[in-house]
Design a protein around this motif. Structure first.
Motif, PDB file in Angstrom:
ATOM      1  N   ALA A 222     -10.415  99.667  95.757  1.00 13.72           N
ATOM      2  CA  ALA A 222      -9.465  99.182  96.757  1.00 13.72           C
ATOM      3  C   ALA A 222      -8.046  99.635  96.445  1.00 13.72           C
ATOM      4  N   PHE A 223      -7.761  99.835  95.156  1.00 16.19           N
ATOM      5  CA  PHE A 223      -6.437 100.311  94.748  1.00 16.19           C
ATOM      6  C   PHE A 223      -6.321 101.831  94.808  1.00 16.19           C
ATOM      7  N   GLY A 224      -7.383 102.502  95.211  1.00 13.24           N
ATOM      8  CA  GLY A 224      -7.294 103.941  95.427  1.00 13.24           C
ATOM      9  C   GLY A 224      -8.023 104.813  94.441  1.00 13.24           C
ATOM     10  N   ALA A 225      -8.808 104.235  93.519  1.00 11.82           N
ATOM     11  CA  ALA A 225      -9.547 105.053  92.560  1.00 11.82           C
ATOM     12  C   ALA A 225     -10.470 106.013  93.307  1.00 11.82           C
ATOM     13  N   ASP A 226     -10.447 107.262  92.900  1.00  8.18           N
ATOM     14  CA  ASP A 226     -11.294 108.271  93.539  1.00  8.18           C
ATOM     15  C   ASP A 226     -12.736 108.176  93.068  1.00  8.18           C
ATOM     16  N   HIS A 227     -12.922 107.767  91.807  1.00  4.72           N
ATOM     17  CA  HIS A 227     -14.261 107.628  91.240  1.00  4.72           C
ATOM     18  C   HIS A 227     -14.266 106.443  90.283  1.00  4.72           C
ATOM     19  N   THR A 228     -15.375 105.735  90.230  1.00  7.68           N
ATOM     20  CA  THR A 228     -15.522 104.647  89.262  1.00  7.68           C
ATOM     21  C   THR A 228     -16.838 104.823  88.509  1.00  7.68           C
ATOM     22  N   ILE A 229     -16.831 104.397  87.248  1.00  7.67           N
ATOM     23  CA  ILE A 229     -18.017 104.501  86.409  1.00  7.67           C
ATOM     24  C   ILE A 229     -18.296 103.137  85.795  1.00  7.67           C
ATOM     25  N   ASP A 230     -19.501 102.647  85.993  1.00  3.57           N
ATOM     26  CA  ASP A 230     -19.922 101.345  85.487  1.00  3.57           C
ATOM     27  C   ASP A 230     -20.537 101.528  84.098  1.00  3.57           C
ATOM     28  N   LEU A 231     -19.912 100.920  83.100  1.00  4.59           N
ATOM     29  CA  LEU A 231     -20.400 101.030  81.719  1.00  4.59           C
ATOM     30  C   LEU A 231     -21.818 100.500  81.566  1.00  4.59           C
ATOM     31  N   THR A 232     -22.209  99.559  82.414  1.00  2.00           N
ATOM     32  CA  THR A 232     -23.555  99.000  82.297  1.00  2.00           C
ATOM     33  C   THR A 232     -24.613  99.906  82.896  1.00  2.00           C
ATOM     34  N   GLN A 233     -24.177 100.876  83.683  1.00  2.00           N
ATOM     35  CA  GLN A 233     -25.103 101.825  84.296  1.00  2.00           C
ATOM     36  C   GLN A 233     -25.141 103.152  83.528  1.00  2.00           C
ATOM     37  N   VAL A 234     -23.987 103.593  83.069  1.00  4.66           N
ATOM     38  CA  VAL A 234     -23.900 104.819  82.264  1.00  4.66           C
ATOM     39  C   VAL A 234     -23.587 104.345  80.848  1.00  4.66           C
ATOM     40  N   THR A 235     -24.620 104.137  80.066  1.00  5.93           N
ATOM     41  CA  THR A 235     -24.475 103.323  78.862  1.00  5.93           C
ATOM     42  C   THR A 235     -24.059 104.071  77.603  1.00  5.93           C
ATOM     43  N   SER A 236     -24.201 105.382  77.564  1.00  5.74           N
ATOM     44  CA  SER A 236     -23.822 106.096  76.352  1.00  5.74           C
ATOM     45  C   SER A 236     -22.521 106.856  76.553  1.00  5.74           C
ATOM     46  N   VAL A 237     -21.776 106.988  75.466  1.00 11.05           N
ATOM     47  CA  VAL A 237     -20.528 107.745  75.525  1.00 11.05           C
ATOM     48  C   VAL A 237     -20.790 109.183  75.960  1.00 11.05           C
ATOM     49  N   GLU A 238     -21.841 109.763  75.430  1.00 10.44           N
ATOM     50  CA  GLU A 238     -22.154 111.152  75.754  1.00 10.44           C
ATOM     51  C   GLU A 238     -22.396 111.336  77.249  1.00 10.44           C
ATOM     52  N   ASP A 239     -23.127 110.403  77.844  1.00 10.05           N
ATOM     53  CA  ASP A 239     -23.398 110.502  79.280  1.00 10.05           C
ATOM     54  C   ASP A 239     -22.125 110.304  80.098  1.00 10.05           C
ATOM     55  N   ARG A 240     -21.251 109.408  79.616  1.00  9.36           N
ATOM     56  CA  ARG A 240     -20.001 109.197  80.349  1.00  9.36           C
ATOM     57  C   ARG A 240     -19.102 110.424  80.244  1.00  9.36           C
ATOM     58  N   VAL A 241     -19.080 111.051  79.092  1.00 14.09           N
ATOM     59  CA  VAL A 241     -18.302 112.282  78.937  1.00 14.09           C
ATOM     60  C   VAL A 241     -18.797 113.342  79.912  1.00 14.09           C
ATOM     61  N   GLU A 242     -20.104 113.496  80.007  1.00 13.23           N
ATOM     62  CA  GLU A 242     -20.665 114.505  80.916  1.00 13.23           C
ATOM     63  C   GLU A 242     -20.387 114.163  82.369  1.00 13.23           C
ATOM     64  N   GLU A 243     -20.483 112.883  82.711  1.00 11.95           N
ATOM     65  CA  GLU A 243     -20.225 112.496  84.105  1.00 11.95           C
ATOM     66  C   GLU A 243     -18.772 112.753  84.481  1.00 11.95           C
ATOM     67  N   ILE A 244     -17.866 112.426  83.572  1.00 15.22           N
ATOM     68  CA  ILE A 244     -16.449 112.646  83.880  1.00 15.22           C
ATOM     69  C   ILE A 244     -16.125 114.133  83.909  1.00 15.22           C
ATOM     70  N   LYS A 245     -16.773 114.904  83.071  1.00 15.26           N
ATOM     71  CA  LYS A 245     -16.585 116.355  83.149  1.00 15.26           C
ATOM     72  C   LYS A 245     -17.026 116.881  84.505  1.00 15.26           C
ATOM     73  N   SER A 246     -18.121 116.328  85.024  1.00 19.27           N
ATOM     74  CA  SER A 246     -18.614 116.785  86.328  1.00 19.27           C
ATOM     75  C   SER A 246     -17.642 116.454  87.454  1.00 19.27           C
ATOM     76  N   LEU A 247     -16.788 115.478  87.220  1.00 21.58           N
ATOM     77  CA  LEU A 247     -15.793 115.083  88.235  1.00 21.58           C
ATOM     78  C   LEU A 247     -14.465 115.823  88.063  1.00 21.58           C
ATOM     79  N   THR A 248     -14.344 116.573  86.972  1.00 25.81           N
ATOM     80  CA  THR A 248     -13.060 117.222  86.650  1.00 25.81           C
ATOM     81  C   THR A 248     -13.253 118.717  86.360  1.00 25.81           C
ATOM     82  N   ALA A 249     -14.098 119.346  87.129  1.00 26.51           N
ATOM     83  CA  ALA A 249     -14.327 120.795  87.025  1.00 26.51           C
ATOM     84  C   ALA A 249     -14.772 121.216  85.629  1.00 26.51           C
ATOM     85  N   GLY A 250     -15.494 120.325  84.956  1.00 22.89           N
ATOM     86  CA  GLY A 250     -16.047 120.639  83.657  1.00 22.89           C
ATOM     87  C   GLY A 250     -15.082 120.557  82.496  1.00 22.89           C
ATOM     88  N   ARG A 251     -13.883 120.041  82.723  1.00 22.93           N
ATOM     89  CA  ARG A 251     -12.858 120.066  81.680  1.00 22.93           C
ATOM     90  C   ARG A 251     -12.603 118.714  81.037  1.00 22.93           C
TER      91      ARG A 251
END
Length: 366
Positions: A222-251
């Motif tokens: 509601a405050f304008g976030a373009d993407h949100t990630i739920d820690l309870t759904q994406v439970t490992s740091v490694e998976d969260r790193v990969e998901e965020i990379k996929s949202l930021t052109a791999g960087r």
């Protein structure tokens, strides 16, 4: 000293133990003011103190994020820090700390690090002038605290968050130099995090938010976030790193801001940020909790890490201006999702600590 009427203060007698005390409301001394508190929010700092995690404060008054009306004015104080005339009955906000203008950090150009910032905030309620914190009917404002009149267009529910969360976020984002077109990762969708989303969007950034509470993530969107990630759904740091990379052109994001207060979030943030990126750390306030730190990893990534403590008092005026311009665009009036009377401060703190509410407010009884 001539004193009139009486007021009430919530007093933490020890971590997670609360009582109330009554004191005469003082007449302000030269350059000082007395505010009648209307509303005070429960900030993350209170939760650190309430839960016994603060390194120094183990008892005393609580609360610092507030709005109220001017009850009395001390001799020689006619204007606020923006030069606006003050009168009894004006709605005002004030910094919860002072800027002494005489210590080494103040003289050296770092007033946010004032050595005497908490000279009064840290006093116990039984010490005159008693009203040192926001969870009470009154609050005493000393001469070197920044005070600003609240614009008529801002309701108390919106203005109450200006003197900590929003001021802190604007100051921090200025320090880390967030630029138009950059990607910002916000770790934590509490009060600071949600304010950070709005500030970042107004600077033209793309925003990704991580949190574990679905209602907080909903507010982030509601405050304008373009993407949100739920820690309870994406439970490992490694998976969260990969998901965020996929949202930021791999960087990875250009900038991250840590406002969780969770030490493990700091360690994760170092992994999330792109090479050459910047990291703003404001949530971890309690010394003593440690996480593994690999200096070689940070060097090879060429990261800039900026820890920010408090803000410069003038940023409170910036926060009021931001709210006035953007309160219709962002749901600031819904940031607080639970309101409690002063008598129920303990309930407000416990529910906030359990994350049953995103942000609680205390309404003072007349």
């Amino acid at each position: 000293m001539v004193e009139t009427a009486h007021g009430t203060v919530a007093v933490m007698t020890s971590p997670r133990e609360l009582d109330f005390a009554e004191f005469p409301v003082p007449v302000p001394g030269p350059g000082s003011l007395v505010m009648k508190v209307s509303r005070a929010n429960v900030c993350g700092s209170e939760l650190h103190i309430w839960n016994g995690k603060h390194p120094v404060k183990k008892r005393g008054g609580l609360g610092h994020e507030m709005v109220g009306t001017l009850a009395s004015i001390g001799e020689g104080r006619s204007v606020d820090n923006a030069g606006q005339m003050l009168a009894v009955g004006d709605r005002i906000v004030a910094t919860y700390f002072q800027t002494c203008d005489r210590c080494a950090p103040c003289v050296g150009g770092q007033p946010n690090l004032c050595d005497n910032a908490y000279e009064f905030f840290g006093k116990q309620p039984d010490e005159y002038p008693h009203f040192h914190a926001a969870f009470g009917t009154h609050y005493y404002i000393h001469p070197r605290q920044h005070v600003y009149k609240v614009p008529d267009a801002l309701p108390d529910a919106v203005a109450a968050g200006a003197n900590c969360a929003l001021s802190q976020v604007i100051y921090g984002i200025d320090q880390i130099g967030l630029q138009y077109g950059e990607t910002l990762l916000v770790q934590g969708a509490g009060g600071l995090g949600l304010n950070a989303v709005a500030v970042a969007k107004e600077r033209g950034a793309q925003v990704v938010v991580i949190d574990a509470v679905p209602t907080r993530l909903e507010q982030a969107r509601a405050f304008g976030a373009d993407h949100t990630i739920d820690l309870t759904q994406v439970t490992s740091v490694e998976d969260r790193v990969e998901e965020i990379k996929s949202l930021t052109a791999g960087r990875g994001p250009d900038v991250a801001v840590e406002v969780t207060g969770v030490p493990a979030a700091f360690a994760e943030g170092l992994q999330q940020i792109r090479r050459g990126g910047r990291y703003l750390v404001m949530g971890n306030l309690s010394p003593g909790a440690t996480v593994p730190f690999d200096p070689g990893f940070v060097t090879r990534k060429a990261l800039t890490i900026k820890h920010v403590d408090r803000y410069e008092g003038r940023y409170l005026l910036k926060a009021l201006g931001f709210l006035t311009r953007h309160q219709e665009k962002y749901p600031f009036s819904h940031l607080v999702d639970a309101v409690f009377p002063l008598a129920d401060v303990e309930t407000a703190l416990e529910k906030s600590l359990a994350r049953e509410v995103t942000r609680a407010a205390i309404m003072m009884q007349k």
